[in-house]
Design a protein around this motif. Structure first.
Motif, PDB file in Angstrom:
ATOM      1  N   SER A   1       0.842  -1.398  -0.001  1.00 25.83           N
ATOM      2  CA  SER A   1       0.423  -0.520  -0.349  1.00 25.83           C
ATOM      3  C   SER A   1       0.563   1.334  -0.207  1.00 25.83           C
TER       4      SER A   1
ATOM      5  N   ARG B   1      -7.842  -2.339 -11.351  1.00 26.39           N
ATOM      6  CA  ARG B   1      -6.499  -3.423 -11.256  1.00 26.39           C
ATOM      7  C   ARG B   1      -5.511  -2.548 -12.411  1.00 26.39           C
TER       8      ARG B   1
ATOM      9  N   THR C   1       2.108  -4.175  -6.921  1.00 33.14           N
ATOM     10  CA  THR C   1       1.942  -5.631  -6.136  1.00 33.14           C
ATOM     11  C   THR C   1       2.836  -6.571  -7.844  1.00 33.14           C
TER      12      THR C   1
ATOM     13  N   GLU D   1       1.690  -4.412 -11.074  1.00 31.08           N
ATOM     14  CA  GLU D   1       0.019  -4.559 -11.431  1.00 31.08           C
ATOM     15  C   GLU D   1      -0.341  -3.450 -10.115  1.00 31.08           C
TER      16      GLU D   1
ATOM     17  N   ASN E   1      -2.488  -0.173  -4.560  1.00 30.34           N
ATOM     18  CA  ASN E   1      -1.537  -1.120  -4.008  1.00 30.34           C
ATOM     19  C   ASN E   1      -0.701  -1.768  -5.238  1.00 30.34           C
TER      20      ASN E   1
ATOM     21  N   SER F   1      -3.703  -0.560  -8.227  1.00 22.28           N
ATOM     22  CA  SER F   1      -4.994  -0.959  -7.994  1.00 22.28           C
ATOM     23  C   SER F   1      -5.194  -0.015  -7.048  1.00 22.28           C
TER      24      SER F   1
HETATM   25  C1  LIG Z   1      -3.156  -6.078  -2.761  1.00 22.34           C
HETATM   26  O1  LIG Z   1      -2.635  -6.055  -4.110  1.00 22.34           O
HETATM   27  C2  LIG Z   1      -3.394  -8.295  -3.927  1.00 22.34           C
HETATM   28  C3  LIG Z   1      -2.928  -8.554  -5.515  1.00 22.34           C
HETATM   29  O2  LIG Z   1      -4.397  -7.952  -6.604  1.00 22.34           O
HETATM   30  C4  LIG Z   1      -3.684  -8.776  -3.574  1.00 22.34           C
HETATM   31  O3  LIG Z   1      -3.397  -9.846  -3.414  1.00 22.34           O
HETATM   32  C5  LIG Z   1      -4.131  -8.068  -2.110  1.00 22.34           C
HETATM   33  O4  LIG Z   1      -4.753  -8.196  -1.324  1.00 22.34           O
HETATM   34  C6  LIG Z   1      -4.051  -6.203  -1.919  1.00 22.34           C
HETATM   35  N1  LIG Z   1      -3.927  -5.280  -0.579  1.00 22.34           N
HETATM   36  C7  LIG Z   1      -4.684  -4.604  -0.678  1.00 22.34           C
HETATM   37  C8  LIG Z   1      -4.298  -4.424   1.179  1.00 22.34           C
HETATM   38  O5  LIG Z   1      -5.574  -4.636  -0.975  1.00 22.34           O
END
Ligand SMILES: *[C@@H]1O[C@H](CO)[C@@H](O)[C@H](O)[C@H]1NC(C)=O
Ligand SMILES: *[C@@H]1O[C@H](CO)[C@@H](O)[C@H](O)[C@H]1NC(C)=O
Ligand SMILES: *[C@@H]1O[C@H](CO)[C@@H](O)[C@H](O)[C@H]1NC(C)=O
Length: 220
Positions: free
Chosen positions: A109, A143, A128, A136, A126, A138
């Motif tokens: 985050s 996303r 990742t 990615e 977010n 999002s």
């Molecule tokens: C961030 O994105 C990942 C992959 O999409 C997901 O698994 C994770 O829960 C997300 N984390 C948050 C804090 O939204």
């Protein structure tokens, strides 16, 4: 209250003017992919380009034309919310692409400039790494995949992304408030609202101005 206006106006005019050596609109137009036509015109008309300067680290995720074509919700937003949406695509920090993917494995985050403006934990991104190695980015609803590096020179990084990261709930900004074109405001109240909005957006780190802003709010 008029005195306060004058103070604010002089503060605004004494803000350091952004460096002219970086022009985001021009970099988006010049990108060899030719995929940022909408972004470059938005960036220019919302004056995002004029606000980015080479003294402050920033990482910006810019949606490509296909992303904008997909984002019907963005097109109908009032200009102030479009502007805010762009702030939600920016992080105040310089993330090189290797730092972006290394960091994404550990810290997901990230506060956006939108988070900083609103002063809560909303409007975060977010970041990742997907199994195939793509990065990615999002928010709680959208996303996007980082598709290319548009610009990367300390302290500014600009990446192309595949979706407009439109937040679920944008803050309520009266639709008649035209940001950042203050001259369009007609009544004193409109003018005041625009100026306050301007201050919050332009000087989130300047404590002196923040203090003044809070004092003004209390004096209303
Ligand atoms: C961030 O994105 C990942 C992959 O999409 C997901 O698994 C994770 O829960 C997300 N984390 C948050 C804090 O939204
Ligand atoms: C940035 O480039 C665009 C497109 O060439 C131009 O219209 C705009 O005036 C430039 N902005 C600044 C601040 O130089
Ligand atoms: C990697 O996977 C994501 C979905 O997880 C996909 O959108 C993206 O296009 C893939 N990237 C490459 C280079 O294949």
């Amino acid at each position: 209250m008029l005195n306060n206006f004058i103070i604010i106006i002089s503060l605004l005019s004494s803000l350091p003017s952004p460096s002219s050596s970086f022009n985001l609109t021009q970099y988006l137009i010049d990108d060899p992919s030719h995929s940022y036509t909408v972004a470059s015109s938005e960036c220019h008309s919302l004056r995002i380009d004029a606000e980015i300067d080479t003294d402050s680290p920033v990482t910006l995720f810019v949606p490509d034309d296909a992303a904008f074509a997909d984002a019907a919700g963005y097109k109908t937003l009032p200009v102030a919310n479009k502007y805010f949406t762009w702030q939600c695509h920016m992080i105040s920090g310089y993330f090189t692409s290797s730092f972006l993917s290394q960091n994404a494995k550990v810290w997901h985050s990230q506060y956006t400039v939108g988070t900083e403006i609103m002063g809560d934990n909303k409007f975060m991104l977010n970041i990742t790494v997907t199994p195939n190695g793509s990065v990615e980015v999002s928010n709680t609803v959208v996303r996007a995949i980082v598709t290319r590096t548009i610009f990367n020179e300390d302290p500014i990084a600009v990446y192309g992304v595949s979706k407009v990261l439109l937040p679920r709930d944008l803050p309520h900004i009266p639709s008649h408030v035209s940001v950042p074109v203050a001259a369009a405001a007609t009544t004193v109240w409109d003018f005041f609202t625009v100026l306050v909005f301007f201050l919050v957006l332009w000087t989130p780190t300047d404590d002196a101005v923040k203090d003044l802003y809070h004092k003004m709010l209390q004096s209303l």
